[in-house]
Design an enzyme around this catalytic site. Structure first.
Site, mmCIF file in Angstrom:
data_model
loop_
_atom_site.group_PDB
_atom_site.id
_atom_site.type_symbol
_atom_site.label_atom_id
_atom_site.label_comp_id
_atom_site.label_asym_id
_atom_site.label_seq_id
_atom_site.Cartn_x
_atom_site.Cartn_y
_atom_site.Cartn_z
ATOM 1 C CB CYS A 32 120.859 54.487 -0.005
ATOM 2 S SG CYS A 32 121.866 54.655 1.475
ATOM 3 C CB ILE A 33 118.008 52.480 -3.531
ATOM 4 C CG1 ILE A 33 119.241 51.682 -3.064
ATOM 5 C CG2 ILE A 33 117.766 52.252 -5.012
ATOM 6 C CD1 ILE A 33 120.547 52.070 -3.702
#
Ligand SMILES: NC(=O)c1ccc[n+]([C@@H]2O[C@H](COP(=O)([O-])OP(=O)(O)OC[C@H]3O[C@@H](n4cnc5c(N)ncnc54)[C@H](O)[C@@H]3O)[C@@H](O)[C@H]2O)c1
Length: 436
Positions: free
Chosen positions: A273-274
């Site tokens: 994700c990040i």
């Protein structure tokens, strides 16, 4: 049964069949939640091995117990590779990957292929929900035309929503039920049906005005993390030059009861994700002639962290009169974050590659990853080293990359010749420990 009220009732009565498309880190916990509250769930995935495993009542993700899958199998969960069965489902919740391609642009192929595969089996009365993280506009631009291709009309006889997933794998304080869920509908009727779908399973549903707003909400959350981690990683370098321990500073700042949220530095960003999601917005913003400078800058800072850790390792070995070339280095923790087995985008792997590229002999230890898995772009023919006193002492240096709770930190401290600590695990200054 296509009337909106009848569809809503079917969810409220828990008579609806929930279809979850993509049975991964996001799809499986959602399946378990719907199963736990009495819904029948059909899981659809293209990966035959996963489907067979799940149907045998086995898990393939460490933090999801096989016993939970086994129990679900006995109480209305089934997995299939047969997309024709999508027509049986009242809801189709899409939880498929949204990675970046090699040019760091959104790779929408999973979302598009999934929607195309479902398309022939869509029918009136269904709700289609996209949960994959993506840029604002995806639901309208990619899903809407495909859902309507066969003559169905979104908002009239089929319903389309976007509801981002906020799963935090390995975090024992939150579960699917207790994480509030944001949801945007293509029309007000879509939103109403979407709320009926999710409010059965989730304690708090947060409606927003559009699918775009819901898509942007998820990106804001993850960009907020990426930017703040970038900030604290930069602060770490400054603090280090000044002889200040950044972890002590973050902890002290975190005592402020308002206006400060603690973020901790580390060896770089990892996970699905990040490091990835912010660039979905960067890409889309270009269409509007806007540059996302915070995203680019934090990306630059965060991507430089593995090199920073390497430079600290080189310094530490140098102080001991050794070159990295030929030194034996043990990397502790190769999953991207503590207490999970997920290695996607793990900075530990990059650190291992950097060590190897400089002629270091690299090994790893990770209680969650017994054998280095096959990865698309990286490979090491290694398995996890046992953390015995003799073994730890035999390495020229250890690099603490991911601070799993299962590590015996006292043993590592006592036995390692040199520790490069990228997680602030060792606070007291010691001659053989270098903060990175
Ligand atoms: N992992 C997380 O913690 C997390 C948290 C929030 C959001 N997300 C987002 O959720 C989405 C899914 O992530 P994930 O971590 O669950 O991915 P994952 O790789 O664990 O699971 C995706 C699943 O989809 C399947 N799949 C791929 N193509 C398919 C197709 N055409 N049809 C059906 N199934 C298909 C894969 O076989 C796999 O089982 C991504 O957009 C991700 O950004 C992930």
């Amino acid at each position: 049964m296509t009337d909106k009220n009848a569809v809503v009732e079917k969810f409220k009565d828990r008579q609806a069949l929930i279809g979850i498309v993509g049975l991964g880190y996001v799809g499986l916990p959602l399946m378990l939640r719907y199963n736990a509250i009495g819904f029948n769930v059909l899981g659809i995935d293209i990966d035959r091995d996963k489907v067979e495993k799940l149907n045998r009542g086995e898990s393939y993700i460490e933090h999801i117990p096989g016993s939970s899958i086994g129990k679900a199998r006995k109480t209305g969960f089934e997995a299939t590779v047969d997309f024709r069965r999508a027509s049986e489902c009242d809801a189709l919740i899409l939880c498929v990957p949204t990675p970046l391609n090699k040019y760091r642009e959104p790779d929408m192929s999973f979302v598009i292929n999934t929607t195309d595969a479902l398309k022939p089996y869509l029918r009136a009365g269904q709700v289609v929900s996209l949960e994959s993280t993506t840029y604002p506009g995806t639901t309208e631009e990619e899903l809407l035309p495909r859902v309507q291709e066969g003559g169905l009309i979104v908002g009239e006889n089929i319903y389309l929503v976007y509801s981002p997933e906020r799963e935090d794998p390995g975090n024992p304080n939150f579960e699917t039920r207790t994480i509030p869920k944001v949801i945007g509908g293509h029309t007000p009727k879509c939103l109403e049906v979407g709320i009926a779908l999710y409010e059965q399973a989730i304690d708090q549903v947060i409606p927003v005005s559009s699918t775009k707003a819901a898509e942007m909400t998820k990106l804001l959350e993850n960009i907020h993390r990426a930017v703040n981690i970038g900030l604290v990683n930069e602060m770490k370098i400054v603090a280090d030059r000044m002889g200040i321990d950044i972890f002590e500073v973050v902890d002290a700042a975190a005592t402020k009861p308002f206006g400060f949220t603690p973020y901790y530095p580390g060896p770089g960003l990892g996970g699905h994700c990040i490091p990835i999601d912010p660039f979905y917005l960067t890409w889309k913003a270009r269409e509007y002639g806007v540059n996302t400078r915070f995203i680019e800058l934090s990306g630059e800072v965060n991507q430089a962290m593995p090199e920073y850790v390497l430079s600290k390792l080189v310094d530490g070995l140098n102080n001991a009169g050794k070159a990295l070339k030929g030194s034996r280095v043990l990397v502790l923790g190769i999953a991207y974050k503590k207490n999970v087995d997920d290695m996607r985008e793990s900075p530990s792997v990059e650190i291992m590659e950097l060590i190897q590229a400089k002629g270091g002999v690299v090994a790893y230890s990770d209680p969650h990853v017994p054998v280095f898995p096959r990865m698309r772009e990286h490979h090491f023919d290694l398995s996890s080293e046992p953390l015995t006193a003799d073994n730890v002492a035999s390495f020229d240096a250890v690099v603490l990359a991911t601070d799993h709770d299962k590590f015996d930190y006292a043993l590592i401290e006592a036995q390692a010749k040199l520790i490069i600590d990228s997680r602030g695990k060792y606070r007291a200054p010691m001659a053989h420990i270098i903060k990175a």
